[in-house]
Write an enzyme that holds these catalytic residues in place. Structure first.
Site, PDB file in Angstrom:
ATOM      1  N   THR A  14       0.831  -1.198   0.000  1.00  0.00           N
ATOM      2  CA  THR A  14       0.000   0.000   0.000  1.00  0.00           C
ATOM      3  C   THR A  14       0.867   1.251   0.000  1.00  0.00           C
ATOM      4  O   THR A  14       1.962   1.263   0.548  1.00  0.00           O
ATOM      5  CB  THR A  14      -0.956   0.029   1.214  1.00  0.00           C
ATOM      6  OG1 THR A  14      -1.690   1.255   1.197  1.00  0.00           O
ATOM      7  CG2 THR A  14      -0.207  -0.081   2.514  1.00  0.00           C
ATOM      8  N   ARG A  15       0.343   2.272  -0.655  1.00  0.00           N
ATOM      9  CA  ARG A  15       0.943   3.611  -0.549  1.00  0.00           C
ATOM     10  C   ARG A  15      -0.060   4.569   0.070  1.00  0.00           C
ATOM     11  O   ARG A  15       0.192   5.763   0.146  1.00  0.00           O
ATOM     12  CB  ARG A  15       1.379   4.120  -1.927  1.00  0.00           C
ATOM     13  CG  ARG A  15       0.220   4.494  -2.850  1.00  0.00           C
ATOM     14  CD  ARG A  15       0.706   5.077  -4.167  1.00  0.00           C
ATOM     15  NE  ARG A  15      -0.332   5.763  -4.894  1.00  0.00           N
ATOM     16  CZ  ARG A  15      -1.154   5.184  -5.776  1.00  0.00           C
ATOM     17  NH1 ARG A  15      -1.054   3.903  -6.015  1.00  0.00           N
ATOM     18  NH2 ARG A  15      -2.060   5.906  -6.410  1.00  0.00           N
TER      19      ARG A  15
ATOM     20  N   HIS B 294      -7.694   1.694   5.300  1.00  0.00           N
ATOM     21  CA  HIS B 294      -9.104   1.943   5.576  1.00  0.00           C
ATOM     22  C   HIS B 294      -9.842   0.618   5.716  1.00  0.00           C
ATOM     23  O   HIS B 294      -9.248  -0.457   5.662  1.00  0.00           O
ATOM     24  CB  HIS B 294      -9.718   2.856   4.507  1.00  0.00           C
ATOM     25  CG  HIS B 294      -9.509   2.393   3.092  1.00  0.00           C
ATOM     26  ND1 HIS B 294     -10.001   1.210   2.616  1.00  0.00           N
ATOM     27  CD2 HIS B 294      -8.846   2.974   2.050  1.00  0.00           C
ATOM     28  CE1 HIS B 294      -9.683   1.072   1.349  1.00  0.00           C
ATOM     29  NE2 HIS B 294      -8.970   2.116   0.976  1.00  0.00           N
TER      30      HIS B 294
ATOM     31  N   HIS C  34      -9.340  -2.109   3.080  1.00  0.00           N
ATOM     32  CA  HIS C  34      -8.043  -2.780   3.252  1.00  0.00           C
ATOM     33  C   HIS C  34      -8.113  -3.792   4.396  1.00  0.00           C
ATOM     34  O   HIS C  34      -7.667  -4.936   4.271  1.00  0.00           O
ATOM     35  CB  HIS C  34      -6.942  -1.761   3.592  1.00  0.00           C
ATOM     36  CG  HIS C  34      -6.585  -0.839   2.478  1.00  0.00           C
ATOM     37  ND1 HIS C  34      -6.119   0.437   2.704  1.00  0.00           N
ATOM     38  CD2 HIS C  34      -6.615  -0.981   1.137  1.00  0.00           C
ATOM     39  CE1 HIS C  34      -5.879   1.029   1.544  1.00  0.00           C
ATOM     40  NE2 HIS C  34      -6.170   0.190   0.588  1.00  0.00           N
TER      41      HIS C  34
ATOM     42  N   ARG D  45      -8.327  -3.947  -6.055  1.00  0.00           N
ATOM     43  CA  ARG D  45      -8.832  -3.111  -7.141  1.00  0.00           C
ATOM     44  C   ARG D  45      -7.771  -2.114  -7.584  1.00  0.00           C
ATOM     45  O   ARG D  45      -7.179  -1.418  -6.774  1.00  0.00           O
ATOM     46  CB  ARG D  45     -10.086  -2.387  -6.639  1.00  0.00           C
ATOM     47  CG  ARG D  45     -10.617  -1.282  -7.517  1.00  0.00           C
ATOM     48  CD  ARG D  45     -11.783  -0.596  -6.834  1.00  0.00           C
ATOM     49  NE  ARG D  45     -12.180   0.605  -7.542  1.00  0.00           N
ATOM     50  CZ  ARG D  45     -11.653   1.810  -7.328  1.00  0.00           C
ATOM     51  NH1 ARG D  45     -10.702   1.955  -6.428  1.00  0.00           N
ATOM     52  NH2 ARG D  45     -12.077   2.854  -8.020  1.00  0.00           N
TER      53      ARG D  45
END
Length: 390
Positions: A199-200, A204, A207, A293
């Site tokens: 992740t960057r 949330h 996730h 996604r």
């Protein structure tokens, strides 16, 4: 280290180590002022580190022309191993001209500090438009990855590297877990199956949902946020790391998650970068990798699930890491829980989706996103950061 400590072999079978032994390091330092210099930008510095610690195994240096061209054209190295993103050191004609093939080149970081050396094997020109269209699927310079390609020099310097010293990360030293160390940690915990999460963005509820779904079927989660160069409008790494700490302290079982930083720079190459990210996590010892996604996408350059479909272009045994593909998660007002279209009977009107852009706008205005999207502690942390508070 040997691969017997881990459940999965590194890509190519050997974990590369290009940290200069102390004797060689001292020799390089002794001739530092006599070596021709090349100054690295933030991304090239990250690439140098990733090569040295084995994160880019089997690469031992910046790509030679045969590897580069096959990666751009066919997503494989000259030895046949899958590889999807070029790792090159591009310089201007003026910088390249005095450099002699067969010699050592001093590599300085952006502040001028001597951090590594390159054994110069090749200097070669490359086609920027061809690289952009193949790797990024566009030559639009509004794409941040394409802009980097067009802004960099027209000549690639190639050859094996040595990193002089592995320094602690200035912001996250306790989370600097290099591939040899992560493999050791997984072995000590007895984990045979480990899922990596890239992740960057701040974590949330969507996730959290897919991470916990994955944790139901593997032994452990390696939460591995990228802390190298990102776009200027991305949330800063220190803010994101505080959000991950909050989540792990409050919402995850402590014995089943390891948080470590990924020093790589972001390419925003969408599908190709999904493969790249998976291979990196394989080198860190992960057996599985979450692909959600629009993985590593930006704006609307890629289809929603292109990054999942690209895995079908490779034989599973060639990649050697299992993609765990998840659809776009949302909060379902009908079932009162996180879900995807695979598990929810709701229609669009009963699904709460919030885009990162919309959330950032709410946070800048001091408004908490709904709890269905973000844990309140995380939202408060993001509000403080967006409003410039310490």
């Amino acid at each position: 280290m040997t691969t017997s400590l881990a459940a999965i072999a590194p890509h190519g079978g050997q974990l590369i180590n290009r940290l200069a032994p102390e004797a060689e390091r001292q020799e390089f330092l002794a001739i530092a002022d006599k070596l021709p210099r090349v100054q690295l930008d933030e991304r090239a510095t990250s690439d140098l580190v990733m090569i040295a610690i084995g994160g880019f195994s089997p690469l031992k240096g910046f790509m030679e022309q045969d590897d580069y061209e096959l990666v751009v054209e066919e997503m494989k190295l000259a030895n046949g191993l899958p590889w999807s993103v070029p790792v090159t050191l591009s310089v201007t004609e003026e910088v390249a001209a005095p450099l002699e093939v067969g010699s050592w080149v001093r590599l300085d970081n952006s502040t001028g500090k001597f951090i590594g050396v390159l054994e110069l094997i090749q200097k070669y020109h490359y086609n920027k438009a061809h690289e952009a269209k193949n790797v990024y699927r566009t030559d639009d310079q509004a794409h941040p990855g394409v802009k980097v390609v067009y802004d960099q020099g027209p000549i690639n310097l190639a050859g094996p590297i040595w990193l002089l010293e592995r320094e602690p990360h200035p912001l996250f030293p306790k989370y600097q877990i290099d591939p040899a160390a992560s493999r050791q940690l997984f072995a000590e915990r007895g984990w045979k199956t480990i899922v990596g999460f890239q992740t960057r963005n701040p974590i949330h509820r969507a996730h959290e949902y897919i991470q916990k779904c994955a944790l139901e079927v593997v032994d452990g989660l390696f939460l591995h946020p990228l802390v190298g160069a990102t776009k200027s409008d991305d949330i800063p790494a220190d803010v994101r790391m505080r959000c991950y700490e909050i989540m792990l302290d409050n919402y995850f079982p402590k014995d089943r998650v390891i948080l470590g930083i990924n020093p790589s720079a972001m390419r925003y190459a969408g599908p190709r970068e999904a493969i790249f990210h998976a291979l990196i996590r394989k080198n860190y010892g992960c057996t599985h990798f979450i692909v959600g996604r629009d993985h590593a996408g930006v704006r609307d350059y890629y289809g929603t699930y292109d990054a999942q479909e690209i895995f079908n272009e490779f034989a599973p045994e060639a990649l050697g890491i299992v993609p765990m593909k998840f659809e776009h998660a949302f909060y379902c007002k009908k079932t009162l829980q996180m879900a995807t279209t695979k598990t929810s009977p709701s229609g669009p009107e009963d699904r709460i989706h919030l885009s990162g852009t919309k959330v950032r706008a709410l946070l800048r205005d001091g408004q908490l996103p709904p709890p269905e999207f973000s844990r309140p502690e995380v939202a408060q942390e993001l509000i403080r950061a967006m409003q410039g508070e310490s």
